[in-house]
Design an enzyme around this catalytic site. Structure first.
Site, mmCIF file in Angstrom:
data_model
loop_
_atom_site.group_PDB
_atom_site.id
_atom_site.type_symbol
_atom_site.label_atom_id
_atom_site.label_comp_id
_atom_site.label_asym_id
_atom_site.label_seq_id
_atom_site.Cartn_x
_atom_site.Cartn_y
_atom_site.Cartn_z
ATOM 1 N N LYS A 129 76.050 13.890 -110.099
ATOM 2 C CA LYS A 129 74.850 13.686 -109.587
ATOM 3 C C LYS A 129 74.368 12.660 -109.435
ATOM 4 O O LYS A 129 73.715 11.761 -110.152
ATOM 5 C CB LYS A 129 73.797 14.957 -110.037
ATOM 6 C CG LYS A 129 72.338 14.731 -109.846
ATOM 7 C CD LYS A 129 71.605 15.799 -110.973
ATOM 8 C CE LYS A 129 69.763 15.791 -109.952
ATOM 9 N NZ LYS A 129 69.689 16.719 -111.139
ATOM 10 N N SER A 204 67.804 20.706 -108.330
ATOM 11 C CA SER A 204 67.825 19.144 -107.812
ATOM 12 C C SER A 204 69.273 19.442 -107.702
ATOM 13 O O SER A 204 69.839 18.392 -107.237
ATOM 14 C CB SER A 204 66.862 18.121 -108.675
ATOM 15 O OG SER A 204 67.021 18.274 -109.613
ATOM 16 N N SER A 228 67.127 23.511 -112.753
ATOM 17 C CA SER A 228 68.119 21.766 -111.840
ATOM 18 C C SER A 228 69.728 22.488 -112.345
ATOM 19 O O SER A 228 70.475 21.766 -111.302
ATOM 20 C CB SER A 228 67.522 20.598 -111.965
ATOM 21 O OG SER A 228 66.490 20.461 -111.285
#
Length: 528
Positions: A129, A204, A228
């Site tokens: 990420k 996210s 997330s």
């Protein structure tokens, strides 16, 4: 007890603002239908193996690391133009590192067991990420003003995975500042769901979820402060684990934790195959791995099982989709028939206040009295804080560098009361006690990950509180694994959260293995 007038007003204002903004977005945005475009099926058999299987084959010289890394590079280049999931690659460096791995294996004299013990992920590709520091890669969290910011080192869990032999291929898309359930920002654009390009992969950690679900990654790393990891894994049909807080380091992420956020933020593994969860968790936990007793064998027949089909009817949250309710009921029936256990359906009244609990505790100061960094400050860094009303006006003219979701969150933050509701504080304390007594050290709870299947792009703006199903688990400080349960009639992933007591992560990981065997785990979206 019903919501207070203030709470009802705040909820209505937020929903109305998001609805108006969404309507404006639809009017101002060009229409591009991608409903008939699908990903190609996975054809390379190397892409259909778990990380553990790949590592074993690489150690045994049955396949080279270069071959594996190249296979994933080819898949990324094939699907990423449709997904927009990887935002910066390091393919050339990864191939060089893979060649070094192959040379190391060729020269190793200690045998396969030595390599497995020292380097359990040797030669296996990894995606990260973008909010995590990965040396030489961007670390912006999708904030336009941070364009050009590069990481000078690795976040601790990234470093541990690299030390175990994993080879990063690049960094993946997220929501702006990692605080929304859709991976969209004005630096990298919007990320798509591999099962339906017109739908969101979540946020996210949506870029990670999209890469994994699209067969373009086998293992990844995400972070979770309100769902997330779990929402993207659910929407993309893969496995994800929110670890017991404090076990895996959260250092070197952007934005950094502030206020009490460290108590609720968890870094964890995201994978296509359940067998990779436990070894990844062991590696990422580093010196704290012993706290989880991951080597202790789990016999599911000796556990106590509970099921909660919905939150009890929060007026802020959507009703759970009937297909998800049916999927969870099927899990209950299989557990009872396969294992001979009794799954007890329970109700916890405090869950209906899940959003208010999460929202309240996210805003509380830490032990030193420091409050979380205001969202408008983070939106403006490294410059001055933004003025949300002015950003909204700029957005209406197509001139704001910020997403509609980020502007909406900043507007809500400046209108929210800083004084916590005594009723919500009491509800959280009551719920915490009930859940801990229910689960103990041998309890497993099934709970929906989200009330909807993967939504269409931007539709979460109409239902901004639906993440309460995951967010409340963060505030309760419990470990939880998101597990796929096949596909819906529309061809979208189904799934469920498996929640356990604190430090009992191994129980939900064992359940992930069982559910993968029972329901087939990840499904290739190109062949679905």
């Amino acid at each position: 007890m019903a919501l207070t007038r203030l709470e009802r007003a705040q909820a209505w204002i937020l929903s109305a603002c998001m609805g108006v903004l969404f309507a404006l977005f639809r009017l101002l945005s060009p229409r591009r239908s991608r409903g008939l475009i699908k990903l190609l099926p996975v054809t390379n058999p190397l892409l259909m193996m778990s990380a553990m299987q790949l590592a074993q084959r690489i150690r045994r010289r049955e396949v080279s690391s270069v071959e594996v890394v190249q296979a994933y590079i080819d898949r990324i280049q094939e699907v990423n133009p449709l997904l927009n999931a990887m935002v910066q690659d390091r393919f050339a460096a990864a191939l060089l590192e893979a060649a070094q791995v192959d040379k190391l294996i060729e020269e190793e004299t200690g045998g396969e067991d030595v390599l497995e013990d020292r380097l359990p992920l040797l030669g296996v590709p990894l995606t990260v990420k973008e909010a995590f520091a990965l040396q030489g890669m961007p670390n912006t969290a999708g904030v336009v003003s941070r364009r050009g910011v590069l990481s000078v080192g690795d976040a601790p869990p990234v470093a541990l995975l690299k030390r175990a032999g994993a080879i990063p291929l690049g960094v993946t898309n997220s929501s702006e500042l990692c605080m929304w359930s859709e991976s969209h920002n004005h630096l990298y654009g919007i990320c798509n769901n591999p099962y339906d390009l017109e739908r969101t992969p979540g946020g996210s950690s949506g870029g990670e979820g999209s890469m994994l679900g699209g067969g373009a990654s086998v293992i990844g790393i995400g972070s979770d402060i309100g769902g997330s990891i779990r929402m993207p894994c659910f929407f993309n049909g893969v496995f994800g684990h929110k670890t017991t807080p404090g076990v895996i380091s959260n250092d070197c992420q952007y934005p950094p934790a502030s206020g009490r956020h460290e108590d609720y933020l968890s870094t964890g593994p995201m994978c296509r195959y359940a067998e990779d969860l436990l070894p990844m968790l062991r590696i990422m936990a580093g010196p704290n791995a012993h706290k989880l007793s991951l080597s202790v064998e789990v016999d599911l027949r000796n556990l106590r099982f509970f099921s909660i089909p919905h939150d009890g009817g929060s007026p802020l949250v959507s009703a759970v989709d009937e297909q998800l309710l049916q999927a969870q009921r099927r899990v209950v029936e299989r557990l009872e028939s396969d294992l001979g256990v009794k799954v007890r359906e329970v109700r916890l009244s405090g869950l209906k206040y899940g959003f208010q609990i999460w929202d309240t505790y996210m805003g509380l100061p830490d032990k030193e009295g420091k409050r979380p960094t205001p969202f408008q400050v983070l939106m403006g860094e490294p410059g001055r804080p933004v003025w949300p009303v002015w950003e909204l006006a700029k957005w209406m003219m197509g001139r704001s560098p910020h997403t509609m979701a980020a502007i909406g969150l900043a507007l809500v933050e400046i209108t929210s009361s800083s004084k916590p509701s005594p009723f919500i504080l009491k509800q959280k304390e009551k719920l915490q006690k009930e859940v801990e007594e229910l689960l103990g050290t041998d309890g497993v709870l099934l709970y929906p990950t989200h009330p909807h299947l993967a939504p269409k792009h931007h539709h979460p703006l109409f239902t901004p509180f639906n993440f309460a199903y995951t967010g409340v688990i963060n505030v309760l400080g419990l470990p939880v694994t998101q597990c796929p349960l096949g596909l819906s009639v529309e061809g979208l992933p189904l799934g469920v959260q498996v929640v356990t007591g604190k430090l009992q992560d191994r129980l939900s990981l064992a359940m992930a293995l069982y559910l993968e065997k029972t329901y087939g785990g990840w499904r290739d979206p190109g062949a679905a």
